[in-house]
Scaffold this motif. Structure first.
Motif, short mmCIF file in Angstrom:
data_model
loop_
_atom_site.label_atom_id
_atom_site.label_comp_id
_atom_site.label_asym_id
_atom_site.label_seq_id
_atom_site.Cartn_x
_atom_site.Cartn_y
_atom_site.Cartn_z
N ALA A 32 0.88 -1.25 -0.19
CA ALA A 32 -0.17 -0.08 0.13
C ALA A 32 0.73 1.36 0.06
O ALA A 32 1.77 1.45 0.77
CB ALA A 32 -0.99 0.13 1.12
N GLY A 33 0.43 2.12 -0.86
CA GLY A 33 1.17 3.58 -0.80
C GLY A 33 2.57 3.38 -1.42
O GLY A 33 3.34 4.64 -1.48
N PHE A 34 3.25 2.26 -1.90
CA PHE A 34 4.32 2.11 -2.48
C PHE A 34 4.66 3.08 -3.81
O PHE A 34 3.66 3.10 -4.82
CB PHE A 34 5.00 0.81 -2.86
CG PHE A 34 6.23 0.65 -3.37
CD1 PHE A 34 7.44 0.64 -2.67
CD2 PHE A 34 6.29 0.21 -4.63
CE1 PHE A 34 8.49 0.44 -3.00
CE2 PHE A 34 7.53 0.02 -5.39
CZ PHE A 34 8.60 0.26 -4.37
N ARG A 115 2.33 7.54 2.11
CA ARG A 115 1.09 7.62 1.28
C ARG A 115 0.11 6.45 1.66
O ARG A 115 -0.75 6.32 1.13
CB ARG A 115 1.32 7.47 -0.16
CG ARG A 115 1.94 8.77 -0.69
CD ARG A 115 1.25 9.96 -1.04
NE ARG A 115 0.00 9.37 -1.99
CZ ARG A 115 -0.61 10.40 -2.83
NH1 ARG A 115 -0.51 11.61 -2.54
NH2 ARG A 115 -1.56 10.16 -3.48
N ALA A 116 0.93 5.50 2.66
CA ALA A 116 -0.05 4.32 2.93
C ALA A 116 -1.03 4.73 4.30
O ALA A 116 -0.45 5.07 5.25
CB ALA A 116 1.26 3.37 3.55
N GLY A 117 -2.09 4.82 3.97
CA GLY A 117 -3.08 5.38 4.83
C GLY A 117 -3.80 4.21 5.67
O GLY A 117 -5.08 4.43 6.15
N ASN A 221 -3.27 1.72 -3.43
CA ASN A 221 -2.42 0.76 -3.93
C ASN A 221 -1.10 1.04 -4.25
O ASN A 221 -0.96 2.40 -4.52
CB ASN A 221 -3.03 -0.10 -4.79
CG ASN A 221 -4.13 -0.95 -4.34
OD1 ASN A 221 -4.38 -1.23 -3.18
ND2 ASN A 221 -5.18 -1.15 -5.22
N SER A 222 -0.28 0.20 -4.50
CA SER A 222 1.15 0.51 -5.09
C SER A 222 0.84 1.17 -6.51
O SER A 222 0.08 0.62 -7.22
CB SER A 222 2.01 -0.52 -5.21
OG SER A 222 3.08 -0.47 -5.98
N ASN A 223 1.89 1.96 -7.12
CA ASN A 223 1.53 2.50 -8.37
C ASN A 223 2.39 1.63 -9.56
O ASN A 223 2.58 2.14 -10.37
CB ASN A 223 1.89 4.13 -8.49
CG ASN A 223 3.26 4.16 -8.22
OD1 ASN A 223 4.38 3.35 -7.77
ND2 ASN A 223 3.81 5.43 -8.51
N VAL A 224 3.03 0.42 -8.95
CA VAL A 224 3.68 -0.25 -9.91
C VAL A 224 2.82 -1.02 -11.00
O VAL A 224 1.76 -1.60 -10.67
CB VAL A 224 4.42 -1.50 -8.83
CG1 VAL A 224 5.11 -2.52 -10.05
CG2 VAL A 224 5.37 -1.01 -7.96
#
Length: 262
Positions: A32-34, A115-117, A221-224
């Protein structure tokens, strides 16, 4: 021949760093937030066999003859595009719609940003991260509170038994930076400011400084982009193989020269 060996070796080393970065991105595709990273390369020093601009005759100058000595990984760029939102319906899960970071107080008192909430309550009712670090500004929620809610503008409220009105427990703040891509990654979904990022600018969600608003019950979520990472992995592999082939060819040529000397 020796120059070609070392030049190709530098290319292999750079592609190894590239592949390591791709592997880290893929490993965190569900974090999360990665924020994914990209390796930036630069060419290395050049050997001037003929200096550009040197006179070739009375009326002409040399174009020059320079031989490059390879490449190296110069930096890793943090990609700050926003990830998709995952609905959890947990009132303490909050996603940032737009720019900004949550402010976190680490155990040593230093500030970090995330950014991980995915937040929780500790044994004192204070909102904390999954690792127990305190979300700033610190907000405490009474144990008997019900219907906890976080508005789009960061206002934390809840129903308290014995009170007729909804209790305002505090307001969250976000931090933004002139260059978010310059933040230093600490691990644990945390970033720290650096000279490249600049100083943090804090504001309430949706404020005039340009920070985003909040979405309660969602986690970013991750932006990968897994497909893009697989493409980068294939490109890194092919570049590594090409440099390896150069070393093999240079070694064969060097071996032939040694045979001629005998």
């Amino acid at each position: 021949m020796i120059r070609a060996l070392y030049t190709a070796a530098s290319g292999m080393s750079a592609q190894q760093a590239n592949l390591d970065t791709v592997a880290n991105n893929l490993a965190n595709s569900a974090t999360a937030g990665f924020r994914s990273r990209r390796v930036q390369f630069e060419d290395m020093i050049y050997q001037n066999l003929v200096t550009p601009g040197s006179p070739a005759s009375i009326q002409t100058t040399q174009a020059g003859l320079q031989i490059g000595l390879g490449t190296r990984s110069a930096a890793t760029e943090v990609i700050m595009t926003q990830g998709d939102f995952n609905q959890t319906s947990n009132p303490l899960d909050v996603a940032i719609q737009g720019q900004g970071f949550f402010q976190i107080q680490r155990p040593d008192g230093t500030l970090a940003y995330t950014r991980a909430g995915s937040f929780h309550l500790n044994n004192q009712g204070v909102i904390v991260t999954v690792d127990g670090d305190i979300l700033l500004p610190s907000i405490s929620i009474p144990a008997n509170a019900t219907n906890i809610a976080i508005s789009n503008y960061g206002i934390v409220s809840a129903n308290i038994p014995g009170q007729t009105n909804v209790a305002n427990l505090g307001t969250l703040q976000l931090a933004n930076f002139a260059n978010p891509g310059g933040l230093t990654s600490l691990g644990g979904n945390l970033f720290m400011q650096s000279p490249s990022s600049g100083n943090p600018i804090t504001d309430t969600p949706g404020g005039t400084s340009g920070v985003g608003t909040l979405q309660e019950g969602y986690v970013e979520n991750s932006n990968v982009d897994v497909v893009t990472e697989f493409v980068q992995m294939i490109l890194a592999q092919r570049a590594y193989e090409s440099n390896s082939k150069v070393i093999h060819v240079a070694d064969d040529m060097y071996q032939q020269i040694n045979g001629m000397v005998r």
